[in-house]
Design an enzyme around this catalytic site. Structure first.
Site, PDB file in Angstrom:
ATOM      1  N   ASP A   1       0.862  -1.188   0.000  1.00 33.62           N
ATOM      2  CA  ASP A   1       0.000   0.000   0.000  1.00 33.62           C
ATOM      3  C   ASP A   1       0.901   1.242   0.000  1.00 33.62           C
ATOM      4  O   ASP A   1       1.773   1.382   0.862  1.00 33.62           O
ATOM      5  CB  ASP A   1      -0.895  -0.026   1.246  1.00 33.62           C
ATOM      6  CG  ASP A   1      -1.958   1.063   1.213  1.00 33.62           C
ATOM      7  OD1 ASP A   1      -3.150   0.719   1.289  1.00 33.62           O
ATOM      8  OD2 ASP A   1      -1.589   2.243   1.124  1.00 33.62           O
TER       9      ASP A   1
ATOM     10  N   ASP B   1      -3.670   2.411  -5.304  1.00 33.29           N
ATOM     11  CA  ASP B   1      -2.418   2.423  -4.540  1.00 33.29           C
ATOM     12  C   ASP B   1      -2.141   1.154  -3.747  1.00 33.29           C
ATOM     13  O   ASP B   1      -1.213   1.130  -2.968  1.00 33.29           O
ATOM     14  CB  ASP B   1      -2.345   3.661  -3.631  1.00 33.29           C
ATOM     15  CG  ASP B   1      -2.918   3.422  -2.244  1.00 33.29           C
ATOM     16  OD1 ASP B   1      -3.939   2.716  -2.142  1.00 33.29           O
ATOM     17  OD2 ASP B   1      -2.331   3.932  -1.277  1.00 33.29           O
ATOM     18  N   GLU B   2      -2.945   0.097  -3.931  1.00 33.06           N
ATOM     19  CA  GLU B   2      -2.638  -1.117  -3.170  1.00 33.06           C
ATOM     20  C   GLU B   2      -2.929  -2.379  -3.969  1.00 33.06           C
ATOM     21  O   GLU B   2      -3.783  -2.393  -4.847  1.00 33.06           O
ATOM     22  CB  GLU B   2      -3.394  -1.151  -1.843  1.00 33.06           C
ATOM     23  CG  GLU B   2      -4.884  -1.192  -1.984  1.00 33.06           C
ATOM     24  CD  GLU B   2      -5.607  -1.328  -0.642  1.00 33.06           C
ATOM     25  OE1 GLU B   2      -5.234  -2.189   0.163  1.00 33.06           O
ATOM     26  OE2 GLU B   2      -6.569  -0.573  -0.451  1.00 33.06           O
TER      27      GLU B   2
HETATM   28  P1  TTP Z   1      -5.273   5.000   1.214  1.00 29.81           P
HETATM   29  O1  TTP Z   1      -4.257   3.951   0.920  1.00 29.81           O
HETATM   30  O2  TTP Z   1      -6.414   4.642   2.088  1.00 29.81           O
HETATM   31  O3  TTP Z   1      -4.589   6.264   1.867  1.00 29.81           O
HETATM   32  P2  TTP Z   1      -3.199   6.925   1.559  1.00 29.81           P
HETATM   33  O4  TTP Z   1      -2.413   6.137   0.556  1.00 29.81           O
HETATM   34  O5  TTP Z   1      -3.431   8.343   1.166  1.00 29.81           O
HETATM   35  O6  TTP Z   1      -2.488   6.930   2.958  1.00 29.81           O
HETATM   36  P3  TTP Z   1      -1.834   5.691   3.749  1.00 29.81           P
HETATM   37  O7  TTP Z   1      -2.019   4.479   2.899  1.00 29.81           O
HETATM   38  O8  TTP Z   1      -0.408   6.077   3.934  1.00 29.81           O
HETATM   39  O9  TTP Z   1      -2.580   5.627   5.042  1.00 29.81           O
HETATM   40  O10 TTP Z   1      -5.884   5.540  -0.132  1.00 29.81           O
HETATM   41  C1  TTP Z   1      -5.132   5.692  -1.317  1.00 29.81           C
HETATM   42  C2  TTP Z   1      -5.569   6.923  -2.087  1.00 29.81           C
HETATM   43  O11 TTP Z   1      -6.950   6.873  -2.344  1.00 29.81           O
HETATM   44  C3  TTP Z   1      -5.327   8.187  -1.317  1.00 29.81           C
HETATM   45  O12 TTP Z   1      -4.049   8.730  -1.551  1.00 29.81           O
HETATM   46  C4  TTP Z   1      -6.419   9.087  -1.806  1.00 29.81           C
HETATM   47  C5  TTP Z   1      -7.530   8.172  -2.226  1.00 29.81           C
HETATM   48  N1  TTP Z   1      -8.600   8.177  -1.234  1.00 29.81           N
HETATM   49  C6  TTP Z   1      -9.796   8.842  -1.522  1.00 29.81           C
HETATM   50  O13 TTP Z   1      -9.958   9.385  -2.616  1.00 29.81           O
HETATM   51  N2  TTP Z   1     -10.788   8.864  -0.567  1.00 29.81           N
HETATM   52  C7  TTP Z   1     -10.643   8.286   0.651  1.00 29.81           C
HETATM   53  O14 TTP Z   1     -11.565   8.333   1.487  1.00 29.81           O
HETATM   54  C8  TTP Z   1      -9.418   7.609   0.946  1.00 29.81           C
HETATM   55  C9  TTP Z   1      -9.222   6.943   2.278  1.00 29.81           C
HETATM   56  C10 TTP Z   1      -8.443   7.585  -0.016  1.00 29.81           C
HETATM   57 MG    MG Z   2      -2.187   4.075   0.800  1.00 28.87          MG
END
Ligand code: TTP
Ligand code: MG
Length: 354
Positions: free
Chosen positions: A8, A102-103
């Site tokens: 992730d 992103d994952e």
């Molecule tokens: P996440 O992997 O949940 O969040 P992140 O990568 O920003 O942070 P981390 O993993 O370090 O905790 O989500 C990935 C992307 O998806 C994030 O950069 C932005 C988008 N996203 C949204 O559009 N809405 C949301 O509610 C969330 C949680 C994420």
């Molecule tokens: Mg993330």
């Protein structure tokens, strides 16, 4: 026993923005939410220290963190970076299941590189993404999906956490129920009301009790509380081609040497095809040659219908013969590959998925 890696990206959209604009690196930033009613889609870790979170209204975020810099969303750029990140995963294995931009889950059970060590593979991927793309990712390694996903979050950001099969039992016993996938605030509340805080508590409650309380989900909780999760890594992307190539530590002297290498190269191709578990009909064969001066040439041909499902070395030799016109020109790299017949059904599914 399977080996699953979950990866992730750390504060993904914000990480891309910081990568591309150094002035954003040392300040708290939030992506999205700049217009009156917009919400924060994500924010960097500096902003998180102030309590800013995803899905928070922009106004509230600014109140918590007055110096917060708001950056507009740029989805095409995040999509492009996502594609590059996933491509790095696929250099290791084709068994990649993206869950969002992103994952992704990777099933590396059959991967033989890195001495078969999923920990080394995860380390390698983290390093590659950092060096080649310029953002950090966190990785979790475990024998199944639900544990790998918990593991990737364990040392976030820029972290790696491994749960070996021997560690599963101890790890799960003290794991708070909120960490289980599918357990949101409502389910967690119900469990906590009954004095069930950890997976150890769930085990003691017993299977029948969990099923009575939560039906099918209760059964899943019961299995997770024992560290069990059989869900496979599902590959949704339809591969159009598969190929292997080899760069030689010393250039091959010419065409004849290439012919001699062909059998073992095609063996590699077979292994790769088997690992993909792909039995789609082959449409074309292709071959790639890079000479010592780095000029690169490829040739591709429709495959003649034959008895073998797998392509054999003999089928590639005529292509080699045609492509390599100078018998004694040193060859640096040789590759062989196949293209599948276009198959409309899975592609439709993929579009729906996207
Ligand atoms: P996440 O992997 O949940 O969040 P992140 O990568 O920003 O942070 P981390 O993993 O370090 O905790 O989500 C990935 C992307 O998806 C994030 O950069 C932005 C988008 N996203 C949204 O559009 N809405 C949301 O509610 C969330 C949680 C994420
Ligand atoms: Mg993330």
């Amino acid at each position: 026993m399977r080996k699953i890696i979950h990866i992730d990206c750390d504060c993904f959209y914000a990480a891309v923005e910081m990568r591309d604009d150094p002035s954003l690196r040392e300040v708290p930033i939030a992506v999205g939410g700049q217009s009156g009613r917009g919400v924060v889609t994500t924010c960097n870790y500096r902003a998180r220290a102030f309590g800013v979170r995803s899905a928070m209204p922009g106004g509230e975020a600014r109140r918590l963190c007055p110096e917060l810099v708001m950056v507009p969303l740029d989805m095409p750029r995040y999509r492009e970076v996502s594609r590059q990140v996933m491509a790095i995963f696929r250099e290791l294995t084709d068994l990649v299941e993206p869950l969002s931009l992103d994952e992704a889950f990777l099933d590396v059970s059959e991967v033989e590189t890195f001495q078969g060590s999923a920990t080394l593979m995860a380390r390698h991927i983290r390093q590659q993404v950092w060096e080649r793309i310029g953002i950090t990712v966190s990785a979790g390694v475990a024998p199944n999906k639900f544990l790998a996903k918990i593991a990737s979050d364990w040392n976030k950001p820029d972290g790696l956490f491994v749960i070996t099969p021997e560690q599963v039992d101890d790890f799960v016993k003290v794991l708070p129920v909120e960490k289980l996938s599918g357990v949101g605030p409502v389910t967690a509340g119900k469990l906590n009301d009954r004095g069930l805080q950890t997976c150890g508590d769930l085990r003691e409650a017993g299977e029948a009790e969990l099923v009575r309380l939560f039906g099918k989900q209760g059964l899943r909780l019961w299995h997770m509380a024992h560290g069990r999760d059989d869900r496979p890594v599902v590959v949704t992307r339809v591969a159009k081609s598969v190929s292997v190539e080899r760069t030689f530590s010393r250039d091959l002297p010419g065409k004849e040497a290439c012919q001699q290498v062909m059998t073992s190269l095609v063996d590699d191709l077979h292994r790769r095809l088997e690992r993909k578990g792909s039995h789609k009909p082959l449409h074309k064969l292709f071959i790639k040659v890079r000479y010592s001066d780095f000029s690169t040439h490829t040739l591709e041909r429709v495959r003649e219908p034959g008895p073998d499902a797998m392509p054999v070395a003999g089928e590639f030799l005529p292509l080699l013969d045609e492509l390599v016109t100078d018998e004694h020109r040193p060859v640096r790299l040789l590759g062989v590959g196949v293209r599948f017949r276009e198959d409309s059904a899975p592609i439709t599914q993929l579009r729906l998925f996207e």
